[in-house]
Design an enzyme around this catalytic site. Structure first.
Site, PDB file in Angstrom:
ATOM      1  N   HIS A 159      -9.908   0.908   4.284  1.00 17.37           N
ATOM      2  CA  HIS A 159      -8.677   1.162   5.042  1.00 17.37           C
ATOM      3  C   HIS A 159      -8.982   2.176   6.157  1.00 17.37           C
ATOM      4  CE1 HIS A 159      -4.635   2.487   6.050  1.00 17.37           C
ATOM      5  NE2 HIS A 159      -4.224   1.352   5.516  1.00 17.37           N
TER       6      HIS A 159
ATOM      7  N   GLY B 114       2.630  -1.204   4.534  1.00 23.42           N
ATOM      8  CA  GLY B 114       2.565   0.224   4.223  1.00 23.42           C
ATOM      9  C   GLY B 114       3.956   0.774   3.993  1.00 23.42           C
TER      10      GLY B 114
ATOM     11  N   GLY C 182       1.303   2.405  11.074  1.00 21.81           N
ATOM     12  CA  GLY C 182       1.967   3.689  10.841  1.00 21.81           C
ATOM     13  C   GLY C 182       3.021   4.061  11.864  1.00 21.81           C
TER      14      GLY C 182
ATOM     15  N   GLU D 131      -7.386   4.617   7.250  1.00 21.39           N
ATOM     16  CA  GLU D 131      -7.118   6.023   6.921  1.00 21.39           C
ATOM     17  C   GLU D 131      -8.272   6.619   6.113  1.00 21.39           C
ATOM     18  OE1 GLU D 131      -3.208   5.594   5.224  1.00 21.39           O
ATOM     19  OE2 GLU D 131      -2.361   5.216   7.212  1.00 21.39           O
TER      20      GLU D 131
ATOM     21  N   GLU E   4      -6.268  -5.220  10.233  1.00 17.39           N
ATOM     22  CA  GLU E   4      -5.281  -4.166  10.484  1.00 17.39           C
ATOM     23  C   GLU E   4      -5.657  -3.419  11.760  1.00 17.39           C
ATOM     24  OE1 GLU E   4      -2.896  -2.852   6.933  1.00 17.39           O
ATOM     25  OE2 GLU E   4      -4.684  -1.632   6.908  1.00 17.39           O
TER      26      GLU E   4
ATOM     27  N   ASN F  75       0.862  -1.175   0.000  1.00 12.77           N
ATOM     28  CA  ASN F  75       0.000   0.000   0.000  1.00 12.77           C
ATOM     29  C   ASN F  75       0.904   1.233   0.000  1.00 12.77           C
ATOM     30  OD1 ASN F  75      -1.841   2.012   0.381  1.00 12.77           O
ATOM     31  ND2 ASN F  75      -2.433   1.427   2.469  1.00 12.77           N
ATOM     32  N   TRP F  76       1.042   1.828  -1.175  1.00 13.48           N
ATOM     33  CA  TRP F  76       1.960   2.973  -1.303  1.00 13.48           C
ATOM     34  C   TRP F  76       1.368   4.248  -0.711  1.00 13.48           C
ATOM     35  CZ3 TRP F  76       4.424   2.883  -6.924  1.00 13.48           C
ATOM     36  CH2 TRP F  76       5.281   1.789  -7.022  1.00 13.48           C
ATOM     37  N   LYS F  77       0.094   4.228  -0.388  1.00  9.92           N
ATOM     38  CA  LYS F  77      -0.588   5.423   0.127  1.00  9.92           C
ATOM     39  C   LYS F  77      -0.350   6.611  -0.837  1.00  9.92           C
ATOM     40  CE  LYS F  77      -0.243   3.456   4.671  1.00  9.92           C
ATOM     41  NZ  LYS F  77      -0.305   3.662   6.096  1.00  9.92           N
TER      42      LYS F  77
ATOM     43  N   SER G 231       2.492  -2.159  10.548  1.00  7.65           N
ATOM     44  CA  SER G 231       3.933  -2.117  10.866  1.00  7.65           C
ATOM     45  C   SER G 231       4.670  -3.401  10.513  1.00  7.65           C
ATOM     46  CB  SER G 231       4.151  -1.791  12.353  1.00  7.65           C
ATOM     47  OG  SER G 231       3.631  -0.528  12.664  1.00  7.65           O
TER      48      SER G 231
HETATM   49  C1  PEP Z   1      -1.316   0.342   6.356  1.00  5.33           C
HETATM   50  O1  PEP Z   1      -1.559   1.533   6.490  1.00  5.33           O
HETATM   51  O2  PEP Z   1      -2.094  -0.417   5.717  1.00  5.33           O
HETATM   52  C2  PEP Z   1      -0.110  -0.208   6.925  1.00  5.33           C
HETATM   53  C3  PEP Z   1      -0.052  -1.477   7.135  1.00  5.33           C
HETATM   54  O3  PEP Z   1       0.876   0.703   7.208  1.00  5.33           O
HETATM   55  P1  PEP Z   1       2.271   0.420   7.924  1.00  5.33           P
HETATM   56  O4  PEP Z   1       2.825  -0.865   7.389  1.00  5.33           O
HETATM   57  O5  PEP Z   1       3.109   1.590   7.591  1.00  5.33           O
HETATM   58  O6  PEP Z   1       1.965   0.314   9.403  1.00  5.33           O
END
Ligand code: PEP
Length: 255
Positions: free
Chosen positions: A97, A236, A173, A99, A167, A11-13, A215
């Protein structure tokens, strides 16, 4: 569950900032995946970078989107339909998601997005997760409610195309409270299966992929896949770091 490849999702956001950087990251991952087997990798770039998939043909590298709109076409300024995404070669879409939920996405809209993706033959990666855990286990009812709302109207036969991503928001994050443990994931996987089995049946619950996100990094990825028995990972931050993301993929191939 059937012997499916592990599903590793990037997930490149809202990154990277340039077309050139998107192409560089994507082609490095694509060349790393040459001759790799027994894994499915999905890259979910921001909408403007969906074109990158056209450049590389690779059976285990798939294109995903980070969102979709639920209407088919018409006067919806700024939105992108499932059929447009399909036309671009998109095979997966992240729906629900945390976010996006924080930006106002409701359970009802998430449900409509799941239904429209399935109709367009795109596999939804349906994200569920609680903001915090409580000793009385109310977070379990919260996850159950997210699942019930999200899967409303999804036919049993369509369920094999749904990926459920657990998640926990508290583990996502750079502001994460702490990392989740593989045991916490495993317990939630069992709980999600039970909810799906109650909605459909045990076979349906056993045949879907339930993956972990929050994470994930090269140091903890293997424990979620092995001890946690995750069917895949949603990554992420570390998905834009080619070295780290390749290490995560390698760990899942080696299983
Ligand atoms: C996410 O936002 O889906 C995610 C898993 O982020 P991160 O790996 O940075 O915690």
């Amino acid at each position: 569950m059937k012997d499916l490849n592990k599903l590793i999702i990037a997930n490149w956001k809202m990154n990277p900032q340039t077309k050139k950087d998107a192409e560089i990251v994507f082609s490095k991952i694509a060349s790393f995946l040459k001759n790799k087997k027994r894994v499915d990798v999905v890259i979910c770039p921001p909408f403007p970078f969906l074109f990158i998939k056209d450049k590389i043909k690779n059976k285990i590298l798939h294109l995903g989107s980070q969102d979709v709109f639920f209407e088919k076409e018409g006067s919806y300024t700024g939105e992108v339909s499932a059929s447009m995404l399909k036309n671009f070669g998109t095979e997966f879409v992240i729906v629900g998601h945390s976010e996006r939920r924080d930006l106002g996405e409701t359970n009802q809209n998430i449900n409509k997005k799941i239904l429209s993706s399935l109709q367009a033959k795109i596999n939804p990666i349906f994200c569920v997760g609680e903001k915090k855990r409580d000793v009385n286990g109310f977070y379990l009812s919260f996850i159950k409610e997210q699942l019930h709302f999200g899967l409303e109207g999804v036919a049993k036969a369509q369920m094999k195309n749904v990926v459920i991503a657990y998640e926990p928001v508290w583990a996502i994050g750079s502001n994460a409270l702490r990392e989740a443990t593989p045991v916490e994931f495993m317990e939630m996987k069992i709980f999600i299966k039970k909810v799906v089995a109650d909605l459909y049946d045990m076979k349906t619950a056993n045949d879907i992929r339930i993956i972990y996100g929050g994470s994930v990094n090269p140091l903890n990825a293997l424990s979620f896949l092995k001890e946690g028995e995750a069917d895949g990972l949603l990554v992420g931050r570390d998905s834009l770091n080619v070295k780290k993301f390749s290490q995560i993929i390698n760990l899942s191939v080696a299983l």
